[in-house]
Design an enzyme around this catalytic site. Structure first.
Site, mmCIF file in Angstrom:
data_model
loop_
_atom_site.group_PDB
_atom_site.id
_atom_site.type_symbol
_atom_site.label_atom_id
_atom_site.label_comp_id
_atom_site.label_asym_id
_atom_site.label_seq_id
_atom_site.Cartn_x
_atom_site.Cartn_y
_atom_site.Cartn_z
ATOM 1 N N ASN A 97 0.831 -1.209 0.000
ATOM 2 C CA ASN A 97 0.000 0.000 0.000
ATOM 3 C C ASN A 97 0.864 1.257 0.000
ATOM 4 O OD1 ASN A 97 -2.007 -1.839 0.157
ATOM 5 N ND2 ASN A 97 -2.474 -1.491 2.325
ATOM 6 N N HIS A 114 5.773 -0.587 -2.863
ATOM 7 C CA HIS A 114 5.307 0.134 -4.060
ATOM 8 C C HIS A 114 5.377 1.646 -3.903
ATOM 9 C CE1 HIS A 114 2.930 -3.733 -5.346
ATOM 10 N NE2 HIS A 114 4.223 -3.823 -5.579
ATOM 11 N N CYS A 144 15.906 21.391 -10.155
ATOM 12 C CA CYS A 144 16.758 21.141 -11.331
ATOM 13 C C CYS A 144 16.033 21.505 -12.631
ATOM 14 C CB CYS A 144 17.233 19.685 -11.355
ATOM 15 S SG CYS A 144 16.033 18.520 -12.017
HETATM 16 C C1 BJW Z 1 -9.986 -7.551 1.902
HETATM 17 C C2 BJW Z 1 -10.999 -6.703 2.366
HETATM 18 C C3 BJW Z 1 -11.088 -6.505 3.764
HETATM 19 C C4 BJW Z 1 -11.140 -6.764 0.231
HETATM 20 N N1 BJW Z 1 -10.192 -7.136 4.569
HETATM 21 N N2 BJW Z 1 -9.131 -8.160 2.718
HETATM 22 C C5 BJW Z 1 3.971 -12.662 -14.590
HETATM 23 C C6 BJW Z 1 4.718 -13.154 -13.536
HETATM 24 C C7 BJW Z 1 5.447 -12.310 -12.730
HETATM 25 C C8 BJW Z 1 5.418 -10.931 -12.924
HETATM 26 C C9 BJW Z 1 4.675 -10.454 -13.951
HETATM 27 C C10 BJW Z 1 3.991 -11.288 -14.777
HETATM 28 N N3 BJW Z 1 3.364 -10.525 -15.722
HETATM 29 C C11 BJW Z 1 3.651 -9.221 -15.463
HETATM 30 C C12 BJW Z 1 4.438 -9.162 -14.396
HETATM 31 C C13 BJW Z 1 4.967 -7.966 -13.765
HETATM 32 C C14 BJW Z 1 3.970 -7.152 -12.992
HETATM 33 C C15 BJW Z 1 2.856 -8.020 -12.411
HETATM 34 O O1 BJW Z 1 2.957 -8.585 -11.352
HETATM 35 N N4 BJW Z 1 1.734 -8.090 -13.102
HETATM 36 C C16 BJW Z 1 0.620 -8.929 -12.648
HETATM 37 C C17 BJW Z 1 -0.671 -8.122 -12.722
HETATM 38 C C18 BJW Z 1 0.630 -10.196 -13.434
HETATM 39 N N5 BJW Z 1 4.743 -6.551 -11.928
HETATM 40 C C19 BJW Z 1 5.405 -5.421 -12.120
HETATM 41 O O2 BJW Z 1 5.394 -4.815 -13.174
HETATM 42 C C20 BJW Z 1 6.250 -4.945 -10.959
HETATM 43 N N6 BJW Z 1 7.554 -4.651 -11.421
HETATM 44 C C21 BJW Z 1 8.344 -5.579 -11.971
HETATM 45 O O3 BJW Z 1 8.030 -6.752 -12.089
HETATM 46 O O4 BJW Z 1 9.537 -5.063 -12.380
HETATM 47 C C22 BJW Z 1 10.465 -5.902 -13.070
HETATM 48 C C23 BJW Z 1 11.683 -5.054 -13.296
HETATM 49 C C24 BJW Z 1 12.884 -5.430 -12.727
HETATM 50 C C25 BJW Z 1 14.021 -4.659 -12.932
HETATM 51 C C26 BJW Z 1 13.932 -3.499 -13.703
HETATM 52 C C27 BJW Z 1 12.728 -3.103 -14.243
HETATM 53 C C28 BJW Z 1 11.594 -3.886 -14.035
HETATM 54 C C29 BJW Z 1 5.683 -3.642 -10.401
HETATM 55 C C30 BJW Z 1 4.342 -3.819 -9.774
HETATM 56 C C31 BJW Z 1 3.820 -2.451 -9.339
HETATM 57 C C32 BJW Z 1 2.393 -2.536 -8.843
HETATM 58 N N7 BJW Z 1 1.880 -1.213 -8.746
HETATM 59 C C33 BJW Z 1 0.526 -1.020 -8.224
HETATM 60 C C34 BJW Z 1 0.158 0.494 -8.366
HETATM 61 C C35 BJW Z 1 0.892 1.304 -7.298
HETATM 62 C C36 BJW Z 1 0.657 2.764 -7.446
HETATM 63 C C37 BJW Z 1 -0.783 3.159 -7.291
HETATM 64 O O5 BJW Z 1 -1.487 2.719 -6.378
HETATM 65 O O6 BJW Z 1 -1.234 3.970 -8.087
HETATM 66 O O7 BJW Z 1 0.447 -1.470 -6.872
HETATM 67 S S1 BJW Z 1 -0.706 -2.032 -9.071
HETATM 68 C C38 BJW Z 1 -1.662 -2.351 -7.636
HETATM 69 O O8 BJW Z 1 -1.616 -3.781 -7.334
HETATM 70 C C39 BJW Z 1 -0.929 -1.645 -6.472
HETATM 71 C C40 BJW Z 1 -1.040 -2.696 -5.385
HETATM 72 O O9 BJW Z 1 -0.060 -2.467 -4.385
HETATM 73 C C41 BJW Z 1 -0.873 -3.992 -6.127
HETATM 74 C C42 BJW Z 1 -1.385 -5.185 -5.386
HETATM 75 O O10 BJW Z 1 -2.760 -5.142 -5.222
HETATM 76 P P1 BJW Z 1 -3.410 -5.673 -3.893
HETATM 77 O O11 BJW Z 1 -2.931 -4.893 -2.753
HETATM 78 O O12 BJW Z 1 -3.257 -7.139 -3.801
HETATM 79 O O13 BJW Z 1 -4.947 -5.253 -4.110
HETATM 80 P P2 BJW Z 1 -6.111 -6.020 -4.913
HETATM 81 O O14 BJW Z 1 -7.183 -5.063 -5.190
HETATM 82 O O15 BJW Z 1 -5.578 -6.788 -6.046
HETATM 83 O O16 BJW Z 1 -6.636 -7.089 -3.841
HETATM 84 C C43 BJW Z 1 -7.304 -6.679 -2.666
HETATM 85 C C44 BJW Z 1 -7.546 -7.896 -1.820
HETATM 86 O O17 BJW Z 1 -8.132 -7.484 -0.603
HETATM 87 C C45 BJW Z 1 -8.520 -8.898 -2.456
HETATM 88 O O18 BJW Z 1 -7.985 -10.205 -2.357
HETATM 89 C C46 BJW Z 1 -9.776 -8.760 -1.610
HETATM 90 O O19 BJW Z 1 -10.506 -9.993 -1.484
HETATM 91 C C47 BJW Z 1 -9.200 -8.333 -0.294
HETATM 92 N N8 BJW Z 1 -10.092 -7.563 0.569
HETATM 93 N N9 BJW Z 1 -11.699 -6.227 1.319
HETATM 94 C C48 BJW Z 1 -9.238 -7.935 4.018
HETATM 95 N N10 BJW Z 1 -12.017 -5.714 4.295
HETATM 96 ZN ZN ZN Z 2 15.439 17.238 -10.148
#
Ligand code: BJW
Ligand code: ZN
Length: 239
Positions: A97, A114, A144
């Site tokens: 988060n 993140h 800058c």
């Molecule tokens: C409750 C509830 C309640 C509801 N109580 N629970 C295949 C394999 C491996 C990797 C990849 C792949 N294909 C693509 C990738 C890469 C990609 C990725 O993972 N994609 C997938 C979608 C497949 N990953 C990336 O690109 C990452 N970077 C990377 O891999 O870099 C490689 C690299 C290396 C070296 C140089 C250059 C590059 C980066 C990932 C960045 C994610 N960013 C975000 C946005 C952040 C900014 C913003 O907010 O604007 O992060 S996306 C979004 O998803 C955000 C979150 O942190 C993240 C995770 O989501 P989260 O927290 O799990 O939320 P939800 O909505 O998915 O789930 C909520 C859950 O809560 C649910 O289960 C509900 O049931 C539950 N819930 N109410 C408890 N009351």
């Molecule tokens: Zn700068």
């Protein structure tokens, strides 16, 4: 400033959180029916390409989220985690988060995988500044001369290296990992519980819905985090 990674690789406990932990504070999740991305493709607003194409549009999206967050507060789930840290020591709270609600609830040792909604980062020199306001009048500029971008990690971008490496190490070494409110769909964060399981740790998952992790977890506690966490004792059987 990108997360406060103070490694406690020997900590027996580790918490990994996702958007679900903040749901009951009123912060929308990403992938649930009424989630943040509903009706909008993430890559249209939260990707390097989108920012390059139209930085003001992307900034507006983040300013709206800041404005809304300024009206919200931590919920009983954030507070339960902070209380566990008081009782069991400052184990790492590794969070996907960007909302800062764990810190507001009093948690220490919060590792932000993140980035943070409250950081602006210069696209040219990397300078970071902490902000506390919602909307701004225009795209903010660094001394800058280049523009700032939100200090968050978009798809295709690398996570902060030290924070991620510390999280990998802590997950391998913890005896119990609590995975709270994440869909376990986004990598590399989703690797953390898998690494813990491979290392023989217990993984306890808290979520109202099953996720891809659920069949592999040691235990699945179904329900909303604000209801399930306050009555859970994370130290049970660990002493
Ligand atoms: C409750 C509830 C309640 C509801 N109580 N629970 C295949 C394999 C491996 C990797 C990849 C792949 N294909 C693509 C990738 C890469 C990609 C990725 O993972 N994609 C997938 C979608 C497949 N990953 C990336 O690109 C990452 N970077 C990377 O891999 O870099 C490689 C690299 C290396 C070296 C140089 C250059 C590059 C980066 C990932 C960045 C994610 N960013 C975000 C946005 C952040 C900014 C913003 O907010 O604007 O992060 S996306 C979004 O998803 C955000 C979150 O942190 C993240 C995770 O989501 P989260 O927290 O799990 O939320 P939800 O909505 O998915 O789930 C909520 C859950 O809560 C649910 O289960 C509900 O049931 C539950 N819930 N109410 C408890 N009351
Ligand atoms: Zn700068």
């Amino acid at each position: 400033m990108r997360g406060e990674a103070q490694p406690r690789p020997d900590s027996p406990l580790l918490v990994l959180t996702g958007a679900g932990v903040s749901a009951e504070s009123g912060v929308p999740t990403f992938r649930d029916a009424a989630g943040l991305w509903e009706g909008r493709r993430p890559e249209d607003v939260a990707s390097p390409a989108a920012f390059h194409r139209d930085p003001l549009d992307v900034w507006k999206f983040y300013w709206e989220r800041r404005e809304k967050l300024l009206t919200l507060s931590p919920n009983p789930a954030h507070r339960a985690i902070a209380a566990w840290q008081e009782k069991f020591g400052d184990f790492p709270v590794v969070t996907q988060n960007i909302d800062g609600l764990h810190q507001l609830a009093g948690s220490r040792n919060v590792w932000e995988l993140h980035g943070s909604l409250w950081i602006d980062r210069c696209v040219a020199c990397g300078h970071e500044r902490r902000v506390q306001t919602g909307r701004e009048t225009g795209i903010p500029r660094c001394s800058c001369g280049a523009i700032y971008r939100p200090g968050v990690v978009w798809f295709g971008e690398a996570l902060p290296e030290t924070v991620l490496n510390n999280a990998f190490e802590a997950a391998r070494n913890a005896r119990r990992v609590l995975v709270i409110g994440t869909s376990n769909l986004v990598y590399p964060a989703a690797l953390l519980p898998r690494l813990a399981l491979e290392a023989g740790s217990e993984v306890i998952e808290f979520n109202p819905e099953p996720t891809p992790l659920t069949p592999h977890a040691t235990r699945f506690i179904q329900g909303k985090a604000a209801q399930t966490l306050p009555t859970f004792n994370p130290g049970d059987g660990l002493e």
